[in-house]
Write a protein that holds these residues in place. Sequence first.
Motif, short mmCIF file in Angstrom:
data_model
loop_
_atom_site.label_atom_id
_atom_site.label_comp_id
_atom_site.label_asym_id
_atom_site.label_seq_id
_atom_site.Cartn_x
_atom_site.Cartn_y
_atom_site.Cartn_z
N ASP A 140 30.81 47.36 66.39
CA ASP A 140 30.32 48.67 66.83
C ASP A 140 30.69 48.93 68.29
N LEU A 141 30.56 47.87 69.13
CA LEU A 141 30.96 48.03 70.53
C LEU A 141 32.45 48.33 70.64
N ARG A 189 28.96 42.87 63.30
CA ARG A 189 28.95 44.32 63.18
C ARG A 189 28.60 44.96 64.52
N GLN A 190 27.66 44.33 65.28
CA GLN A 190 27.36 44.85 66.60
C GLN A 190 28.58 44.81 67.51
N GLU A 191 29.30 43.64 67.46
CA GLU A 191 30.53 43.54 68.24
C GLU A 191 31.53 44.60 67.80
N ALA A 240 25.69 40.73 61.07
CA ALA A 240 25.06 41.74 61.94
C ALA A 240 25.59 41.63 63.36
N GLU A 241 25.72 40.36 63.83
CA GLU A 241 26.28 40.18 65.17
C GLU A 241 27.71 40.68 65.24
#
Length: 448
Positions: A390-391, A386-388, A383-384
């Motif tokens: 996503d950014l 994926r957040q990175e 998830a982390e």
Amino acid sequence: MGAKGTYSLMSIPDIINSLGDWGLTVEEDRLLRPTSEFVEFVFCACLAQVTGINREDLLQPAQDALSICSLEDKDNIYLSALTHNLLCYHLTRFANAARVEDFSSYDISKPTKERTLLLLSAFINFVKFTEQLCNPFVNELVNRSNALLVDRDQVSSKLAQTQKQIQELKAKRDKDEPICQELRAKNKELGDLVLQTKAAQQPIVQEAALLKEEKTRLMERKEHIQRELEAISDANKRIRGRIVQSPERVKRSISTMSVSRTEHKKMVAINETKARDLQAKINALVIIEQDLRTCIDQLQVVEKEIKSLQDMQKDLAELKDQLHDKKIERNELQLKQEAYTRVVKQLENAHAKLTLTQQRAADKKAANARILERLQGEYNDMAEQRQENDLQLAEIRKEAAEVEEKISEHLKVSEEELHGLLKEYWSLKCATNVYMETLATKLNMKIS
């Protein structure tokens, strides 16, 4: 991933009709483009046709297992994972029974058209096979099991009733035992008394028989004497009729008659003495007869007592027979009780196996919990990431948008330049055509 089995591949209409026979309405489009929810629903329906297990039936065992392990599952993460794992386990066993040896959870989470149709063909053929061949045998086993349970309950109730009757008979026997002992003692006393009475009666009976014989002889002698007296009386009358009135004869007759009278008196005295003796003997015989009647009455009473004792002995024999029958029934019930004990022992073994299975399930559950924790950590890391990502993707999209804007502006400029060039091209072409026509006119040349 190919399925190994001895079943035929079914067409989509056949699959729809088969599922419709089970009350499931399926559209062809859903078979052509299957989803994980649809595949799980249809597979669970096929599993329920054979085993009667569906997803709702697995929720309670999963909750019980989680409650035993004391795991906090506020978001139902463990419950859904464990339920899905149990469902995959049962579906894998079902697929193995249907000769599909490579079934996995991937067939549920990532279904494909070919794989779904292949698995549904295997499952439907296996369900039809069990309905045609296995259901009668299973139903017979279920009916026999229910009948055995009913028989076990009846035998248990009958055993309780029989044990109660046996206890009542034992209590009654113990209660009647003093009376039986008294009757046995009384019977023995009466038997001894009968023997003694018979032993004492034998000389009395013999003496009574002798006295009866003597009485008979005396009565015959008495009758004989009476007949002689009558004959003498008749002779006396006849003699009186022939008496001569001679004095000497009379004297002689008187002397003869006086002698005869004396002898007759003596004879009468002797007979009277014998009669008194006979009367005394007759009185004695009457007393003996009364004693005999008393003995006979006593013997009749003894016979009645003996008869009642025999009846009681007969009743006792019948009670013994009943007790023997009850013992046989008790032995049969004990055998049935032993069989019931064996069944209970088998049930205990089954419970032990269930406990062991639950323990293994708990171990597997703990291992799954550890794996789930590891997966949760990996999921958090993903998830982390994926957040990175996503950014980064947002930045890339922003850059792409800027590039697209630049491209659009460049395209606009290029289109304007292209339009200008085309405009110059067409104007130049027109001028060239005018020049060529003018030159051809001057040179008298024909341009085609």
